[in-house]
Every structure is written in structure tokens, then in C-alpha cells.
Design a protein around this motif. Sequence first.
Motif, PDB file in Angstrom:
ATOM      1  N   LYS A   1      44.235  49.722  39.212  1.00 44.15           N
ATOM      2  CA  LYS A   1      45.933  49.896  39.025  1.00 44.15           C
ATOM      3  C   LYS A   1      46.472  50.128  40.267  1.00 44.15           C
ATOM      4  O   LYS A   1      47.673  49.575  40.682  1.00 44.15           O
ATOM      5  CB  LYS A   1      46.389  50.742  37.843  1.00 44.15           C
ATOM      6  N   LYS A   2      45.967  50.957  40.844  1.00 45.80           N
ATOM      7  CA  LYS A   2      46.570  51.750  42.506  1.00 45.80           C
ATOM      8  C   LYS A   2      46.295  50.339  43.350  1.00 45.80           C
ATOM      9  O   LYS A   2      47.302  50.076  43.871  1.00 45.80           O
ATOM     10  CB  LYS A   2      45.973  52.896  42.909  1.00 45.80           C
ATOM     11  N   GLU A   3      45.021  50.015  43.342  1.00 48.87           N
ATOM     12  CA  GLU A   3      44.885  48.820  44.396  1.00 48.87           C
ATOM     13  C   GLU A   3      45.704  47.493  43.960  1.00 48.87           C
ATOM     14  O   GLU A   3      46.009  46.715  45.039  1.00 48.87           O
ATOM     15  CB  GLU A   3      43.196  48.528  44.194  1.00 48.87           C
ATOM     16  N   LEU A   4      45.890  47.219  42.827  1.00 55.78           N
ATOM     17  CA  LEU A   4      46.597  45.907  42.303  1.00 55.78           C
ATOM     18  C   LEU A   4      48.099  46.371  42.886  1.00 55.78           C
ATOM     19  O   LEU A   4      48.717  45.350  43.258  1.00 55.78           O
ATOM     20  CB  LEU A   4      46.520  45.838  40.867  1.00 55.78           C
ATOM     21  N   LYS A   5      48.622  47.409  42.494  1.00 53.62           N
ATOM     22  CA  LYS A   5      50.015  47.752  43.147  1.00 53.62           C
ATOM     23  C   LYS A   5      50.152  47.450  44.782  1.00 53.62           C
ATOM     24  O   LYS A   5      51.184  47.142  44.977  1.00 53.62           O
ATOM     25  CB  LYS A   5      50.595  49.169  42.622  1.00 53.62           C
ATOM     26  N   LYS A   6      49.169  48.009  45.313  1.00 52.63           N
ATOM     27  CA  LYS A   6      48.977  47.784  47.027  1.00 52.63           C
ATOM     28  C   LYS A   6      49.217  46.406  47.211  1.00 52.63           C
ATOM     29  O   LYS A   6      49.949  45.930  48.082  1.00 52.63           O
ATOM     30  CB  LYS A   6      48.069  48.426  47.480  1.00 52.63           C
ATOM     31  N   LEU A   7      48.309  45.513  46.512  1.00 51.33           N
ATOM     32  CA  LEU A   7      48.227  43.957  46.816  1.00 51.33           C
ATOM     33  C   LEU A   7      49.364  43.308  46.529  1.00 51.33           C
ATOM     34  O   LEU A   7      49.930  42.692  47.214  1.00 51.33           O
ATOM     35  CB  LEU A   7      47.068  43.781  46.075  1.00 51.33           C
ATOM     36  N   GLU A   8      50.196  43.797  45.369  1.00 53.04           N
ATOM     37  CA  GLU A   8      51.318  43.407  44.932  1.00 53.04           C
ATOM     38  C   GLU A   8      52.297  43.490  45.884  1.00 53.04           C
ATOM     39  O   GLU A   8      53.296  42.774  46.359  1.00 53.04           O
ATOM     40  CB  GLU A   8      51.771  43.691  43.397  1.00 53.04           C
ATOM     41  N   ASP A   9      52.317  44.862  46.376  1.00 55.52           N
ATOM     42  CA  ASP A   9      53.358  45.061  47.434  1.00 55.52           C
ATOM     43  C   ASP A   9      53.348  44.445  48.640  1.00 55.52           C
ATOM     44  O   ASP A   9      54.284  43.949  49.584  1.00 55.52           O
ATOM     45  CB  ASP A   9      53.341  46.747  47.682  1.00 55.52           C
ATOM     46  N   GLN A  10      52.247  44.041  49.048  1.00 48.00           N
ATOM     47  CA  GLN A  10      51.871  43.365  50.255  1.00 48.00           C
ATOM     48  C   GLN A  10      52.532  41.888  50.146  1.00 48.00           C
ATOM     49  O   GLN A  10      52.968  41.288  51.037  1.00 48.00           O
ATOM     50  CB  GLN A  10      50.293  43.200  50.520  1.00 48.00           C
TER      51      GLN A  10
END
Length: 120
Positions: free
Chosen positions: A90-99
Motif C-alpha cells: 500500500k505504501k509503495e503503491l502510494k509513492k508510485l502514484e505520487d510520482q
Amino acid sequence: MDRRKELVEQYKELKTEAGIYKIENTRNGKLFVASTNNFKSMNRMRMMLGLGSHPNRALQLEWTQYGGDAFTFEVLEVLKKKDSAYFDTKKELKKLEDQWLDRLQPFKERGYNTPAPARE
């Protein structure tokens, strides 16, 4: 094992891919960028839009106005999962989405996303 149980077991073994996708309005170039734990859920987004029940009102309004044929769905990036007990999908997906949001800037006249509030 009966056929139904066999199919259920096969379904459970299917790998799901998480990542980032976009919906693009081909009439005006506006974008909606989102993350998903399972790319198969993009069909659910298409169905919600077709039924008029997508939570993003601006996207829903233009989908209704232009019709589904005016929109494309595209996978932007698949999340590379790591075999680690500490990997937080979930955290990594959020980071990727923000990028991707930072890269494409699908806000205001360019898209349907709402910019995150500025942090102080």
C-alpha cells in the motif's frame, strides 16, 4: 476434486498485479491517474463510469457527456513487489502514484485529479 473446486483453486493461485493506470479523454486530453491493487479492477472502473456512479464527479460528467468511446485506459507502471516481510504494498503503491501524479500533473484543466494539499 470436482471441477468447481479446481477452478476456485486456480483462481486463488492467479497472480494479481498492482500498479498505476490512467484514463484519458481523447477529446480534450484530460487525464485521471490512479493506483490499483489489481489491474483487473479497471473493468470495474469502466462499469462504474457506464452506470454513472464513479466517485470522481468531473470524470463522470465528461464520460456521460462524451461517451465511453472517447476514453482510453492504459497501464502506466506495474509495481515491482519485493520478497520481504517489510515490503508494504500500500505504501509503495502510494509513492508510485505520487510520482506519476507529479510527472503528468493531471490537475485542473489538464485532468480530473485533485492536487494534494500543500504540506508546511
